[in-house]
Design a protein around this motif. Sequence first.
Motif, PDB file in Angstrom:
ATOM      1  N   ILE A   6       1.247  45.824  47.106  1.00  0.00           N
ATOM      2  CA  ILE A   6       1.655  45.049  48.279  1.00  0.00           C
ATOM      3  C   ILE A   6       1.034  45.647  49.542  1.00  0.00           C
ATOM      4  CG2 ILE A   6       3.592  44.079  49.561  1.00  0.00           C
ATOM      5  CD1 ILE A   6       3.528  43.293  46.557  1.00  0.00           C
ATOM      6  N   SER A   8       0.685  45.064  53.696  1.00  0.00           N
ATOM      7  CA  SER A   8       1.239  44.307  54.827  1.00  0.00           C
ATOM      8  C   SER A   8       1.018  45.048  56.143  1.00  0.00           C
ATOM      9  CB  SER A   8       2.746  44.084  54.630  1.00  0.00           C
ATOM     10  OG  SER A   8       3.303  43.418  55.747  1.00  0.00           O
ATOM     11  N   VAL A  23       9.297  41.376  54.310  1.00  0.00           N
ATOM     12  CA  VAL A  23       8.371  41.923  53.299  1.00  0.00           C
ATOM     13  C   VAL A  23       9.085  42.993  52.477  1.00  0.00           C
ATOM     14  CG1 VAL A  23       6.158  43.075  52.904  1.00  0.00           C
ATOM     15  CG2 VAL A  23       6.376  41.430  54.778  1.00  0.00           C
ATOM     16  N   VAL A  27       9.862  43.059  48.406  1.00  0.00           N
ATOM     17  CA  VAL A  27       9.466  44.184  47.548  1.00  0.00           C
ATOM     18  C   VAL A  27      10.670  44.656  46.730  1.00  0.00           C
ATOM     19  CG1 VAL A  27       8.752  46.615  47.554  1.00  0.00           C
ATOM     20  CG2 VAL A  27       7.525  44.959  48.963  1.00  0.00           C
ATOM     21  N   THR A  37       6.026  47.831  41.944  1.00  0.00           N
ATOM     22  CA  THR A  37       5.143  47.672  43.100  1.00  0.00           C
ATOM     23  C   THR A  37       4.706  49.026  43.647  1.00  0.00           C
ATOM     24  OG1 THR A  37       7.026  47.638  44.625  1.00  0.00           O
ATOM     25  CG2 THR A  37       6.240  45.500  43.822  1.00  0.00           C
ATOM     26  N   ILE A  39       3.043  50.186  47.553  1.00  0.00           N
ATOM     27  CA  ILE A  39       2.836  49.568  48.862  1.00  0.00           C
ATOM     28  C   ILE A  39       1.932  50.420  49.743  1.00  0.00           C
ATOM     29  CG2 ILE A  39       5.090  48.417  48.754  1.00  0.00           C
ATOM     30  CD1 ILE A  39       6.082  50.438  50.871  1.00  0.00           C
ATOM     31  N   THR A  77      -3.344  42.486  43.900  1.00  0.00           N
ATOM     32  CA  THR A  77      -2.827  42.832  45.220  1.00  0.00           C
ATOM     33  C   THR A  77      -2.171  41.585  45.821  1.00  0.00           C
ATOM     34  OG1 THR A  77      -4.808  42.280  46.525  1.00  0.00           O
ATOM     35  CG2 THR A  77      -4.708  44.487  45.546  1.00  0.00           C
ATOM     36  N   HIS A  78      -1.185  41.819  46.659  1.00  0.00           N
ATOM     37  CA  HIS A  78      -0.511  40.725  47.364  1.00  0.00           C
ATOM     38  C   HIS A  78      -0.483  41.101  48.839  1.00  0.00           C
ATOM     39  CE1 HIS A  78       3.239  37.878  47.681  1.00  0.00           C
ATOM     40  NE2 HIS A  78       2.353  37.662  48.639  1.00  0.00           N
ATOM     41  N   HIS A  80       0.320  40.334  52.747  1.00  0.00           N
ATOM     42  CA  HIS A  80       1.171  39.566  53.647  1.00  0.00           C
ATOM     43  C   HIS A  80       0.492  39.502  55.003  1.00  0.00           C
ATOM     44  CE1 HIS A  80       4.709  38.825  51.197  1.00  0.00           C
ATOM     45  NE2 HIS A  80       4.445  39.980  50.619  1.00  0.00           N
ATOM     46  N   TYR A 354       2.135  35.432  39.892  1.00  0.00           N
ATOM     47  CA  TYR A 354       1.516  36.693  39.477  1.00  0.00           C
ATOM     48  C   TYR A 354       0.966  36.596  38.041  1.00  0.00           C
ATOM     49  CZ  TYR A 354       3.480  39.397  43.466  1.00  0.00           C
ATOM     50  OH  TYR A 354       3.787  39.904  44.704  1.00  0.00           O
TER      51      TYR A 354
END
Length: 358
Positions: A6, A8, A23, A27, A37, A39, A77-78, A80, A354
């Motif tokens: 993640i 962001s 966010v 998570v 996850t 981050i 990957t994600h 935001h 996902y």
Amino acid sequence: MKKAFIISNMYPTKEHLAYGVFVKNQVQQLNAAGIETVIAVNDNPATGKKNVIKKYTKWALNVLLTFRKNKREISLTHAHYVFPSGLFSYYLKKRYKVPYVVTAHGGDINKMAKKSARIKGYTTKILQHADHVIAVGEELAQTIQQDYGIEPAHISVMSMGINRNVFKPADKQQMQKELGMDSERTNFLFVGNIIEEKGVYELITAFQQLEKAPAGRATLYCIGSTKDAGFTEKVKALVKSEHIHFIEPMPQAELARYFQAADVFVLPSYIEGLGLVALEAMSCGTPVIASSVGGLKYMLAEDAGVLVPPMDAVALQQAMEQALTGLAINEAKVQELLTTHDAQNIVVRLKAIYANVE
């Protein structure tokens, strides 16, 4: 899947509780649903050119070092916010063939991408190379499809979700008593940054005109960060009423108590990707008055709330005056919305995205 990475450019800390809290919430919800996850986030809201360069350089190093450390365990990957967060996902896909999902929250498309042709170009690349795009509201999704050429099959409309274990109804009068509110008055609530784009100036103007009405016994609570010192001074200079209270951000469990206690929630924004705080208010059983912009005009359609034109203090005052005697709300529509946006249902949808991407 292995792990979701993640990324962001907004994430809360103890000092900045509301900064990208949605966010962090997601998570935690992913972890609870069995998705591991890692981050790499920016948790510093400081502005100014020097501060921005410093904090983003630190964040960029964190992204790269975190990826290097967890490379073998990362499935996707994600990101935001499309830009700048999505730039890292784009790079990692180009360099290491790691697929990515990107969530557009509104400001990244409606404001950031319009700052320069260069940022618009980055935004286009990030969106067009994403394996899936999430838009938090319907209007935002339409803009992404039309302006950036993203196929409808590659985009989902999905909010960040509301935690209905936190944001839930309670005894309103009891909560008002606990928070020191006057239950003989109509208690209006605003939650958001104290900035021009949130319509705070119009809100203060409308409220003070409302107080002049024969039945205008009301109080206004504004909860949010006063990070724009110049605008905050301008707003406070406008305030003549002793029934307007500014309160700094607080933990969500405490914030939920204000939603539960308020008689009416007001969100007069100029732009909104979705307006998650409006859903949080509705989840606490509090009716909503909001601007007819972005995701709000879809969310509050069919009398789920009351919509007013943005930047219109007179229309806002009229809606607030109507609220003094009660708003006609379509409760069936509200319950439908709350089910759709329940965090648990959102995470189920996100897990499916996902699974299709990795």
